[in-house]
Design a protein around this motif. Sequence first.
Motif, mmCIF file in Angstrom:
data_model
loop_
_atom_site.group_PDB
_atom_site.id
_atom_site.type_symbol
_atom_site.label_atom_id
_atom_site.label_comp_id
_atom_site.label_asym_id
_atom_site.label_seq_id
_atom_site.Cartn_x
_atom_site.Cartn_y
_atom_site.Cartn_z
ATOM 1 N N ASN A 5 38.335 30.402 35.498
ATOM 2 C CA ASN A 5 38.629 31.395 36.586
ATOM 3 C C ASN A 5 37.810 31.213 38.072
ATOM 4 N N PRO A 8 40.167 28.271 40.970
ATOM 5 C CA PRO A 8 41.009 28.344 42.130
ATOM 6 C C PRO A 8 39.914 28.503 43.674
ATOM 7 N N SER A 9 38.880 29.091 43.364
ATOM 8 C CA SER A 9 37.958 29.445 44.658
ATOM 9 C C SER A 9 37.775 28.059 45.302
ATOM 10 N N THR A 12 42.660 26.265 45.531
ATOM 11 C CA THR A 12 43.612 26.375 46.032
ATOM 12 C C THR A 12 43.938 26.274 47.516
ATOM 13 N N GLY A 37 45.012 32.395 40.571
ATOM 14 C CA GLY A 37 43.791 33.043 40.119
ATOM 15 C C GLY A 37 44.073 34.239 39.044
ATOM 16 N N SER A 38 45.179 34.692 39.144
ATOM 17 C CA SER A 38 45.473 35.882 38.412
ATOM 18 C C SER A 38 46.119 35.890 37.196
ATOM 19 N N ARG A 91 48.382 27.615 33.838
ATOM 20 C CA ARG A 91 47.271 28.515 33.933
ATOM 21 C C ARG A 91 47.490 29.589 33.364
ATOM 22 N N VAL A 289 36.395 35.005 41.684
ATOM 23 C CA VAL A 289 37.521 34.375 41.895
ATOM 24 C C VAL A 289 37.705 33.966 43.562
ATOM 25 N N ASN A 290 37.145 34.777 44.261
ATOM 26 C CA ASN A 290 37.169 34.338 45.832
ATOM 27 C C ASN A 290 36.068 34.249 46.482
ATOM 28 N N LEU A 414 42.712 41.913 40.428
ATOM 29 C CA LEU A 414 42.748 40.644 41.391
ATOM 30 C C LEU A 414 44.025 40.786 42.510
#
Length: 466
Positions: A5, A8-9, A12, A37-38, A91, A289-290, A414
């Motif tokens: 999870n 991606p932070s 990406t 991410g989702s 993923r 995630v972000n 998300l």
Amino acid sequence: MGILNVWPSYTTHNYYINPNTTVLSAPMTVSEVSSVGSFPSLGAMVGTAVAGALINKIGRQKGGVVLCLPAILSWMVIGQTSASKVILAARFIMGITGGAFLVYGPMFISEIAEDSIRGCLASGPVTFYCLGSLCSFLFGWFLSYNVIIWTNVFICVLGAMLCFLVTESPLYLLRQGREEDALKALAKYRGGSTESKMVLEEISRLKQTLNPAVEMISITDTTEEKPEEAEKLNPDNEKMNTEVTKVEVLQKQSSIKLLFKSYTNRKAFQVVATAITLQVFMGMVPVMVNAGSIFKEAAPTIASDACSVLLALVLVVSCAVTAIISDLAGRRFLIISSSLMVAVCMISLGVLTQIKTGPSWLSALLILFYCFSFNFGAGTVPYVLLAEVFVPEVQAMASMILVEWAWFLNYAILELFVVARNLIGLHGAYYIFGAVSIGNAIISYFGVPETKGLSNQQIQEAFRRR
């Protein structure tokens, strides 16, 4: 699941339109980057659906090994491909493992834990999720793209190998008619011999747990009559005979029917479903995630990698604190106090983000305290309840449905977070998270019964009384 999870932070940015990148043969679109991410949440819905049936069929030990395989395969595929569609598919498949283990963990813990430490052990899955997040942030800070991927392959292989060391669940062995093996397994988990009084008494209680008659009160209470009223209406011995007959009929029904015909199981399902829904909309998943971009916007003068690592470290510490005190402070206290602290953090952070004043370190500190507050209770207690409030006959079915719901909500939030961030700004999203947190505290005060130290039968009675 924590590793995949968080990945991606810090990854990406390699997938956007960038002529200097050599990771992909062609850059991803904005929607594809969002799906990186989702998509695991969608895959997790598949894993959740199959996990209960799989581990009930082949056991907890072999089931754990099999459930590791999608993650191993997916990381290996990502390490070998440069096509964006293949990465998205990997993923999705990887999420199958994460979703499956969120069912596997609480089920297994509910079957092997003593009542006095069940809250501590049931906090384990969330604690190790956060530990995985911490490892992943550290990988992103210090390691290259390819090294990170193959490190993750090694971790998943190690997980599968460790599952071979797991002693099978005594409850599963009893269901298979292997009473002698169940006795040995329970003796190992209790650190005693197969002839000790403690082990023999507990194996006897487990046999009684497998008898649906222990659920007789909640099954026959579908009219929601008060006990004293029922006694007045049926003062003679025919009442007991009628109840036993109803139990025998329900015993032959499927788990899904038994789940919703039982009054106490229905109430337990409502409580856990509400707790999980409100927990998701308190915003932890999009924050994790972000994390990199959020820290860059909230605290531009502080290195985002350092902030992300510190965030994951705070999460691990908060989960560890919860595990230590959950069997002392109680479930209701933790979830109510946690929700109120989250509300204060989110509203304060929303104000600071909106007016754009104050030092950047204050915003970063509020995010870290938000994460600590969330995992202090609101993030962990719903999964503790998931492991302890259902009778064995419906545990797998209830876990599957509730975790499916959780993964759907994770996927939804998300996707919605990106839209909300563009429409009402990051501060608007913070205000929504704060309002949900206040609602969670109020609902938990009135709706969540205290379950610490109670046996499964006592928990059922507590729901019936409420």
